[in-house]
Design an enzyme around this catalytic site. Sequence first.
Site, PDB file in Angstrom:
ATOM      1  N   GLN A  99       0.749  -1.146   0.050  1.00 55.15           N
ATOM      2  CA  GLN A  99      -0.364  -0.561  -0.531  1.00 55.15           C
ATOM      3  C   GLN A  99       0.792   1.683  -0.064  1.00 55.15           C
ATOM      4  O   GLN A  99       0.225   2.305  -0.501  1.00 55.15           O
ATOM      5  CB  GLN A  99      -1.264   0.171   1.555  1.00 55.15           C
ATOM      6  N   HIS A 117      -1.416   1.652  -3.750  1.00 57.22           N
ATOM      7  CA  HIS A 117      -1.834   3.304  -4.284  1.00 57.22           C
ATOM      8  C   HIS A 117      -0.978   3.950  -4.747  1.00 57.22           C
ATOM      9  O   HIS A 117      -0.759   5.129  -4.851  1.00 57.22           O
ATOM     10  CB  HIS A 117      -2.017   3.732  -2.923  1.00 57.22           C
ATOM     11  N   CYS A 149      -1.084  22.266 -21.083  1.00 57.60           N
ATOM     12  CA  CYS A 149      -2.635  22.642 -21.148  1.00 57.60           C
ATOM     13  C   CYS A 149      -2.592  23.470 -19.664  1.00 57.60           C
ATOM     14  O   CYS A 149      -4.123  23.277 -19.928  1.00 57.60           O
ATOM     15  CB  CYS A 149      -3.464  21.450 -21.071  1.00 57.60           C
TER      16      CYS A 149
HETATM   17  C1  BJW Z   1       4.211  -1.633  12.451  1.00 52.54           C
HETATM   18  C2  BJW Z   1       5.438  -0.866  12.998  1.00 52.54           C
HETATM   19  C3  BJW Z   1       6.863  -1.744  12.985  1.00 52.54           C
HETATM   20  C4  BJW Z   1       4.037   0.215  13.208  1.00 52.54           C
HETATM   21  N1  BJW Z   1       7.181  -3.025  12.781  1.00 52.54           N
HETATM   22  N2  BJW Z   1       4.982  -2.848  11.737  1.00 52.54           N
HETATM   23  C5  BJW Z   1     -16.658   2.789   4.883  1.00 52.54           C
HETATM   24  C6  BJW Z   1     -16.070   0.743   4.654  1.00 52.54           C
HETATM   25  C7  BJW Z   1     -15.813   0.348   3.887  1.00 52.54           C
HETATM   26  C8  BJW Z   1     -14.741   1.163   2.874  1.00 52.54           C
HETATM   27  C9  BJW Z   1     -15.220   2.887   3.029  1.00 52.54           C
HETATM   28  C10 BJW Z   1     -16.460   3.063   4.181  1.00 52.54           C
HETATM   29  N3  BJW Z   1     -16.221   4.145   3.230  1.00 52.54           N
HETATM   30  C11 BJW Z   1     -15.223   4.896   2.682  1.00 52.54           C
HETATM   31  C12 BJW Z   1     -14.633   3.434   2.513  1.00 52.54           C
HETATM   32  C13 BJW Z   1     -13.774   3.927   1.722  1.00 52.54           C
HETATM   33  C14 BJW Z   1     -12.468   3.665   0.676  1.00 52.54           C
HETATM   34  C15 BJW Z   1     -11.597   3.394   2.420  1.00 52.54           C
HETATM   35  O1  BJW Z   1     -11.531   2.231   3.232  1.00 52.54           O
HETATM   36  N4  BJW Z   1     -12.989   3.911   3.952  1.00 52.54           N
HETATM   37  C16 BJW Z   1     -12.162   3.312   5.163  1.00 52.54           C
HETATM   38  C17 BJW Z   1     -10.892   4.395   5.623  1.00 52.54           C
HETATM   39  C18 BJW Z   1     -13.365   3.492   6.235  1.00 52.54           C
HETATM   40  N5  BJW Z   1     -11.485   3.625   0.883  1.00 52.54           N
HETATM   41  C19 BJW Z   1     -11.177   4.403  -0.663  1.00 52.54           C
HETATM   42  O2  BJW Z   1     -11.892   4.640  -0.960  1.00 52.54           O
HETATM   43  C20 BJW Z   1     -10.933   3.011  -1.964  1.00 52.54           C
HETATM   44  N6  BJW Z   1     -10.913   3.819  -3.284  1.00 52.54           N
HETATM   45  C21 BJW Z   1     -12.101   2.554  -3.423  1.00 52.54           C
HETATM   46  O3  BJW Z   1     -12.883   2.284  -2.055  1.00 52.54           O
HETATM   47  O4  BJW Z   1     -12.778   3.136  -4.602  1.00 52.54           O
HETATM   48  C22 BJW Z   1     -14.124   2.623  -4.570  1.00 52.54           C
HETATM   49  C23 BJW Z   1     -15.099   3.907  -4.301  1.00 52.54           C
HETATM   50  C24 BJW Z   1     -15.128   4.964  -5.239  1.00 52.54           C
HETATM   51  C25 BJW Z   1     -15.950   6.223  -5.414  1.00 52.54           C
HETATM   52  C26 BJW Z   1     -16.557   6.194  -4.377  1.00 52.54           C
HETATM   53  C27 BJW Z   1     -16.348   5.352  -3.179  1.00 52.54           C
HETATM   54  C28 BJW Z   1     -15.749   4.314  -3.006  1.00 52.54           C
HETATM   55  C29 BJW Z   1      -9.133   4.129  -1.687  1.00 52.54           C
HETATM   56  C30 BJW Z   1      -8.277   4.213  -0.858  1.00 52.54           C
HETATM   57  C31 BJW Z   1      -7.036   4.640  -1.501  1.00 52.54           C
HETATM   58  C32 BJW Z   1      -6.123   5.120   0.197  1.00 52.54           C
HETATM   59  N7  BJW Z   1      -4.468   6.008   0.284  1.00 52.54           N
HETATM   60  C33 BJW Z   1      -3.877   6.195   0.945  1.00 52.54           C
HETATM   61  C34 BJW Z   1      -3.056   7.679   0.259  1.00 52.54           C
HETATM   62  C35 BJW Z   1      -2.029   7.013  -0.633  1.00 52.54           C
HETATM   63  C36 BJW Z   1      -1.524   7.894  -1.797  1.00 52.54           C
HETATM   64  C37 BJW Z   1      -0.135   8.501   0.082  1.00 52.54           C
HETATM   65  O5  BJW Z   1       0.024   7.518   0.462  1.00 52.54           O
HETATM   66  O6  BJW Z   1      -0.439   9.277   0.094  1.00 52.54           O
HETATM   67  O7  BJW Z   1      -3.036   5.107   1.352  1.00 52.54           O
HETATM   68  S1  BJW Z   1      -4.517   6.101   2.682  1.00 52.54           S
HETATM   69  C38 BJW Z   1      -3.228   6.303   3.510  1.00 52.54           C
HETATM   70  O8  BJW Z   1      -3.808   4.953   4.384  1.00 52.54           O
HETATM   71  C39 BJW Z   1      -2.789   5.078   2.375  1.00 52.54           C
HETATM   72  C40 BJW Z   1      -2.149   3.983   3.015  1.00 52.54           C
HETATM   73  O9  BJW Z   1      -1.679   2.855   1.797  1.00 52.54           O
HETATM   74  C41 BJW Z   1      -3.449   3.373   3.838  1.00 52.54           C
HETATM   75  C42 BJW Z   1      -3.021   2.349   5.034  1.00 52.54           C
HETATM   76  O10 BJW Z   1      -2.566   3.026   5.877  1.00 52.54           O
HETATM   77  P1  BJW Z   1      -1.341   1.923   6.643  1.00 52.54           P
HETATM   78  O11 BJW Z   1      -0.212   1.564   5.254  1.00 52.54           O
HETATM   79  O12 BJW Z   1      -1.875   0.737   7.091  1.00 52.54           O
HETATM   80  O13 BJW Z   1      -0.871   2.344   7.681  1.00 52.54           O
HETATM   81  P2  BJW Z   1      -1.545   2.435   9.453  1.00 52.54           P
HETATM   82  O14 BJW Z   1      -0.857   4.369   9.398  1.00 52.54           O
HETATM   83  O15 BJW Z   1      -3.009   2.210   9.537  1.00 52.54           O
HETATM   84  O16 BJW Z   1      -0.970   1.452  10.497  1.00 52.54           O
HETATM   85  C43 BJW Z   1       0.709   1.390  10.779  1.00 52.54           C
HETATM   86  C44 BJW Z   1       0.564   0.128  10.750  1.00 52.54           C
HETATM   87  O17 BJW Z   1       2.033  -0.085  11.032  1.00 52.54           O
HETATM   88  C45 BJW Z   1       0.000  -0.081  12.257  1.00 52.54           C
HETATM   89  O18 BJW Z   1      -0.954  -1.451  12.657  1.00 52.54           O
HETATM   90  C46 BJW Z   1       0.942   0.185  13.347  1.00 52.54           C
HETATM   91  O19 BJW Z   1       1.186  -0.572  14.631  1.00 52.54           O
HETATM   92  C47 BJW Z   1       2.217  -1.143  12.492  1.00 52.54           C
HETATM   93  N8  BJW Z   1       3.869  -0.614  12.976  1.00 52.54           N
HETATM   94  N9  BJW Z   1       5.799   0.091  13.218  1.00 52.54           N
HETATM   95  C48 BJW Z   1       5.083  -3.238  11.911  1.00 52.54           C
HETATM   96  N10 BJW Z   1       8.550  -1.034  12.874  1.00 52.54           N
HETATM   97 ZN    ZN Z   2      -1.797  18.513 -19.302  1.00 53.42          ZN
END
Ligand code: BJW
Ligand code: ZN
Length: 250
Positions: A99, A117, A149
């Site tokens: 991700q 992502h 553009c």
């Molecule tokens: C360690 C450690 C160490 C620390 N060793 N571990 C309600 C229910 C279900 C879904 C939805 C809902 N409402 C809306 C939605 C959809 C939404 C979603 O899921 N929302 C939820 C939050 C509720 N999803 C979307 O919108 C996705 N698209 C989609 O669904 O399309 C269909 C659609 C179309 C039209 C309308 C609606 C839907 C797209 C999601 C895109 C997420 N993008 C981001 C940004 C990317 C760009 C960027 O980086 O800037 O992605 S958000 C952010 O979160 C980023 C990450 O990849 C993602 C996940 O985070 P991650 O990696 O899990 O990080 P953390 O910080 O949360 O966790 C870190 C972990 O590491 C922790 O557990 C620590 O304990 C651990 N840790 N140190 C091991 N040393």
């Molecule tokens: Zn352009």
Amino acid sequence: MFSRALASRLSNAESVTVFTGAGISAESGVPTFRGKEGLWKKFKVEELANFDAFMRDPRLVWEWYRHRMTIVSSVVPNPGHYAIAEMENLFKDFSVITQNIDNLHQRAGSRTVYELHGSIERNFCIGCGRDFPNDATALKEAVPRCDFCSGLIRPDVVWFGELIPGDIWNRSVSAAERAEVFFSIGTSGVVYPAASLPSIAKRAGAYFVEINVEPTELTSKADEFICGKSASVLPRLLSIPHPGHKHGSP
Ligand code: BJW
Ligand code: ZN
């Protein structure tokens, strides 16, 4: 530290898939999104990583990405990334689904990486779709605009409400379904559809192992939860006998 079940599964596995989140890069010095250190200038990730926020205040969203670009370009992969890269040489079928947008798996040597992502290394114009690398002249502006553009240039990442590119998603689902052992590492498991991959893998028969410093939304589904930092746990996984160790077998 590891169960006999995991040792036995890994030593017989041909197909292994690793799913990573921000936690894998934490020990390189890249901040995670959620939890205490997750806020940048008091904003939650949901307030910055969406198209409406970008259109409302592109300067602010660009400031956040520039800040992260600076971090990413000044850090290096950690032993967790390197252990994963090494695993690719040990199993017949090995994929990394990440991700993260930080490119650290590739910098550590991983070759089969699905970036769910997007990537902080790419940008595109929302007007005409042209690609702009980070060193393009236009990117030096606080709010970069396309030379062709005049459209706004944005990072090539997947924001909330946006779709993961279909080919990357399909390959990721397929890698999850093929996996005999599926690892989820350093992700909170709250963002969908990415967070559905462990269940997809499990349903298709994988042994699901989670590595994290604390329990997450995914932990109740895990066959095994390994509590610890990924940069310490992953290098130790390499000591488990695996098919790659069977030198001389036909
Ligand atoms: C360690 C450690 C160490 C620390 N060793 N571990 C309600 C229910 C279900 C879904 C939805 C809902 N409402 C809306 C939605 C959809 C939404 C979603 O899921 N929302 C939820 C939050 C509720 N999803 C979307 O919108 C996705 N698209 C989609 O669904 O399309 C269909 C659609 C179309 C039209 C309308 C609606 C839907 C797209 C999601 C895109 C997420 N993008 C981001 C940004 C990317 C760009 C960027 O980086 O800037 O992605 S958000 C952010 O979160 C980023 C990450 O990849 C993602 C996940 O985070 P991650 O990696 O899990 O990080 P953390 O910080 O949360 O966790 C870190 C972990 O590491 C922790 O557990 C620590 O304990 C651990 N840790 N140190 C091991 N040393
Ligand atoms: Zn352009």
